[in-house]
Design a protein around this motif. Sequence first.
Motif, PDB file in Angstrom:
ATOM      1  N   TYR A  89      14.406   4.235   0.936  1.00  0.00           N
ATOM      2  CA  TYR A  89      14.286   2.956   1.641  1.00  0.00           C
ATOM      3  C   TYR A  89      13.276   2.063   0.931  1.00  0.00           C
ATOM      4  CZ  TYR A  89      16.913   4.992   5.503  1.00  0.00           C
ATOM      5  OH  TYR A  89      17.897   5.565   6.270  1.00  0.00           O
ATOM      6  N   TYR A  90      13.580   0.769   0.995  1.00  0.00           N
ATOM      7  CA  TYR A  90      12.658  -0.218   0.430  1.00  0.00           C
ATOM      8  C   TYR A  90      12.235  -1.180   1.534  1.00  0.00           C
ATOM      9  CZ  TYR A  90      10.974  -4.338  -2.066  1.00  0.00           C
ATOM     10  OH  TYR A  90      10.220  -5.399  -2.491  1.00  0.00           O
ATOM     11  N   ASP A  91      10.937  -1.242   1.778  1.00  0.00           N
ATOM     12  CA  ASP A  91      10.381  -2.153   2.778  1.00  0.00           C
ATOM     13  C   ASP A  91       9.774  -3.350   2.044  1.00  0.00           C
ATOM     14  OD1 ASP A  91       9.078  -3.515   4.765  1.00  0.00           O
ATOM     15  OD2 ASP A  91       8.036  -1.767   5.595  1.00  0.00           O
ATOM     16  N   PRO A  92      10.354  -4.535   2.189  1.00  0.00           N
ATOM     17  CA  PRO A  92       9.868  -5.708   1.453  1.00  0.00           C
ATOM     18  C   PRO A  92       8.639  -6.375   2.064  1.00  0.00           C
ATOM     19  CG  PRO A  92      11.739  -6.339   2.791  1.00  0.00           C
ATOM     20  CD  PRO A  92      11.552  -4.859   2.991  1.00  0.00           C
ATOM     21  N   THR A  93       8.088  -5.787   3.132  1.00  0.00           N
ATOM     22  CA  THR A  93       6.929  -6.385   3.805  1.00  0.00           C
ATOM     23  C   THR A  93       5.743  -6.510   2.854  1.00  0.00           C
ATOM     24  OG1 THR A  93       7.624  -5.438   5.921  1.00  0.00           O
ATOM     25  CG2 THR A  93       5.327  -6.156   5.749  1.00  0.00           C
ATOM     26  N   PHE A  94       5.055  -7.649   2.920  1.00  0.00           N
ATOM     27  CA  PHE A  94       3.851  -7.834   2.104  1.00  0.00           C
ATOM     28  C   PHE A  94       2.824  -8.627   2.905  1.00  0.00           C
ATOM     29  CE2 PHE A  94       6.401 -11.572   1.383  1.00  0.00           C
ATOM     30  CZ  PHE A  94       5.495 -12.618   1.288  1.00  0.00           C
ATOM     31  N   VAL A  95       1.574  -8.563   2.470  1.00  0.00           N
ATOM     32  CA  VAL A  95       0.472  -9.268   3.120  1.00  0.00           C
ATOM     33  C   VAL A  95       0.026 -10.426   2.228  1.00  0.00           C
ATOM     34  CG1 VAL A  95      -1.871  -9.093   4.026  1.00  0.00           C
ATOM     35  CG2 VAL A  95      -0.290  -7.167   4.290  1.00  0.00           C
ATOM     36  N   VAL A  96      -0.116 -11.608   2.816  1.00  0.00           N
ATOM     37  CA  VAL A  96      -0.526 -12.793   2.067  1.00  0.00           C
ATOM     38  C   VAL A  96      -1.992 -12.651   1.664  1.00  0.00           C
ATOM     39  CG1 VAL A  96      -0.796 -15.303   2.131  1.00  0.00           C
ATOM     40  CG2 VAL A  96       1.134 -14.206   3.313  1.00  0.00           C
ATOM     41  N   ASP A  97      -2.268 -12.789   0.376  1.00  0.00           N
ATOM     42  CA  ASP A  97      -3.626 -12.578  -0.144  1.00  0.00           C
ATOM     43  C   ASP A  97      -4.580 -13.722   0.193  1.00  0.00           C
ATOM     44  OD1 ASP A  97      -2.902 -10.164  -1.244  1.00  0.00           O
ATOM     45  OD2 ASP A  97      -2.341 -11.042  -3.170  1.00  0.00           O
ATOM     46  N   GLU A  98      -4.076 -14.943   0.171  1.00  0.00           N
ATOM     47  CA  GLU A  98      -4.936 -16.108   0.410  1.00  0.00           C
ATOM     48  C   GLU A  98      -4.188 -17.161   1.198  1.00  0.00           C
ATOM     49  OE1 GLU A  98      -4.074 -18.263  -3.898  1.00  0.00           O
ATOM     50  OE2 GLU A  98      -5.920 -17.131  -3.609  1.00  0.00           O
ATOM     51  N   ASN A  99      -4.924 -18.091   1.760  1.00  0.00           N
ATOM     52  CA  ASN A  99      -4.298 -19.140   2.569  1.00  0.00           C
ATOM     53  C   ASN A  99      -3.293 -19.950   1.753  1.00  0.00           C
ATOM     54  OD1 ASN A  99      -5.860 -18.446   4.798  1.00  0.00           O
ATOM     55  ND2 ASN A  99      -7.460 -19.940   4.339  1.00  0.00           N
ATOM     56  N   VAL A 100      -2.193 -20.268   2.401  1.00  0.00           N
ATOM     57  CA  VAL A 100      -1.198 -21.140   1.782  1.00  0.00           C
ATOM     58  C   VAL A 100      -1.253 -22.471   2.519  1.00  0.00           C
ATOM     59  CG1 VAL A 100       1.239 -21.492   1.267  1.00  0.00           C
ATOM     60  CG2 VAL A 100       0.266 -19.181   1.191  1.00  0.00           C
ATOM     61  N   ALA A 101      -1.611 -23.531   1.789  1.00  0.00           N
ATOM     62  CA  ALA A 101      -1.813 -24.840   2.419  1.00  0.00           C
ATOM     63  C   ALA A 101      -0.852 -25.868   1.846  1.00  0.00           C
ATOM     64  CB  ALA A 101      -3.249 -25.298   2.213  1.00  0.00           C
ATOM     65  N   ASP A 102      -0.642 -26.962   2.606  1.00  0.00           N
ATOM     66  CA  ASP A 102       0.188 -28.037   2.103  1.00  0.00           C
ATOM     67  C   ASP A 102      -0.667 -28.999   1.297  1.00  0.00           C
ATOM     68  OD1 ASP A 102      -1.266 -29.501   3.926  1.00  0.00           O
ATOM     69  OD2 ASP A 102       0.385 -29.763   5.354  1.00  0.00           O
ATOM     70  N   ASP A 103      -0.076 -30.119   0.881  1.00  0.00           N
ATOM     71  CA  ASP A 103      -0.808 -31.062   0.027  1.00  0.00           C
ATOM     72  C   ASP A 103      -1.942 -31.784   0.759  1.00  0.00           C
ATOM     73  OD1 ASP A 103       0.857 -32.432   1.687  1.00  0.00           O
ATOM     74  OD2 ASP A 103       1.674 -33.782   0.161  1.00  0.00           O
ATOM     75  N   ARG A 104      -1.989 -31.656   2.089  1.00  0.00           N
ATOM     76  CA  ARG A 104      -3.082 -32.270   2.859  1.00  0.00           C
ATOM     77  C   ARG A 104      -4.149 -31.260   3.244  1.00  0.00           C
ATOM     78  NH1 ARG A 104       0.037 -36.331   7.136  1.00  0.00           N
ATOM     79  NH2 ARG A 104       1.122 -37.605   5.548  1.00  0.00           N
ATOM     80  N   GLY A 105      -3.968 -30.044   2.757  1.00  0.00           N
ATOM     81  CA  GLY A 105      -4.959 -29.015   3.050  1.00  0.00           C
ATOM     82  C   GLY A 105      -4.726 -28.267   4.342  1.00  0.00           C
ATOM     83  N   ARG A 106      -3.664 -28.588   5.037  1.00  0.00           N
ATOM     84  CA  ARG A 106      -3.365 -27.890   6.286  1.00  0.00           C
ATOM     85  C   ARG A 106      -2.820 -26.500   5.976  1.00  0.00           C
ATOM     86  NH1 ARG A 106       0.333 -32.467   9.037  1.00  0.00           N
ATOM     87  NH2 ARG A 106       1.290 -32.183   6.973  1.00  0.00           N
TER      88      ARG A 106
END
Length: 207
Positions: A89-106
């Motif tokens: 079985y392959y579990d594609p789950t992953f944890v985001v390492d750092e914040n992902v923001a839009d061009d306004r910093g949100r």
Amino acid sequence: MRFSDLILLGGLALASSLASAIDHGRIGPTYPIKEPDMLEWIEKRVAAKVASGEALRYQQQQTEKIERKLLNPAPLQSVTKATKGRTAYYDPTFVVDENVADDRGRILVAAGTTINPLDRVGLSRPLIFFDARDTSQVAFAKRFLDSRAGLAKPILVGGSYFDLMKLWDTPVYFDQQSALIRKLGIKHVPAIVVQEGKRLRIDEIAL
């Protein structure tokens, strides 16, 4: 330094300057210095090859070489024919390492968020990996595709996808640079990949 030494040095320096300034005349015939124009030389060489047909032959050879490579990619060395069945079985789950923001910093996705791509995009069709150089694997893959009414994606690890695509009249893919089998952990083929819940099930089939 003594005064006599200074006079000696001065005399040597003067003699040297006079010697460099003396015109010794022309000892032999002289010729103007002319270096070949490299660009002109290259153009002449190219023109000669074009005129002889050599350039056209070379171009045709390179075109055929590229076509052969594109239509019949080098087989993957990291996978072999299955000698016994195996399920993984392959579990594609992953944890985001750092914040992902839009061009306004949100912040769109906060660091530490756990994501499973299968929550958003499922595997709509089974994948079947096989080596098209092996007739038994080709026959197995064809039976599997027919049992799914063609609703499966054939992916090669060896052989010509182009020839098989013409034979079957259906899209056939090639796992370039082992990208998929490396991610899924496939070691042997034929192998079938289907979605099972939030994981992918990989069945390696011994023929």
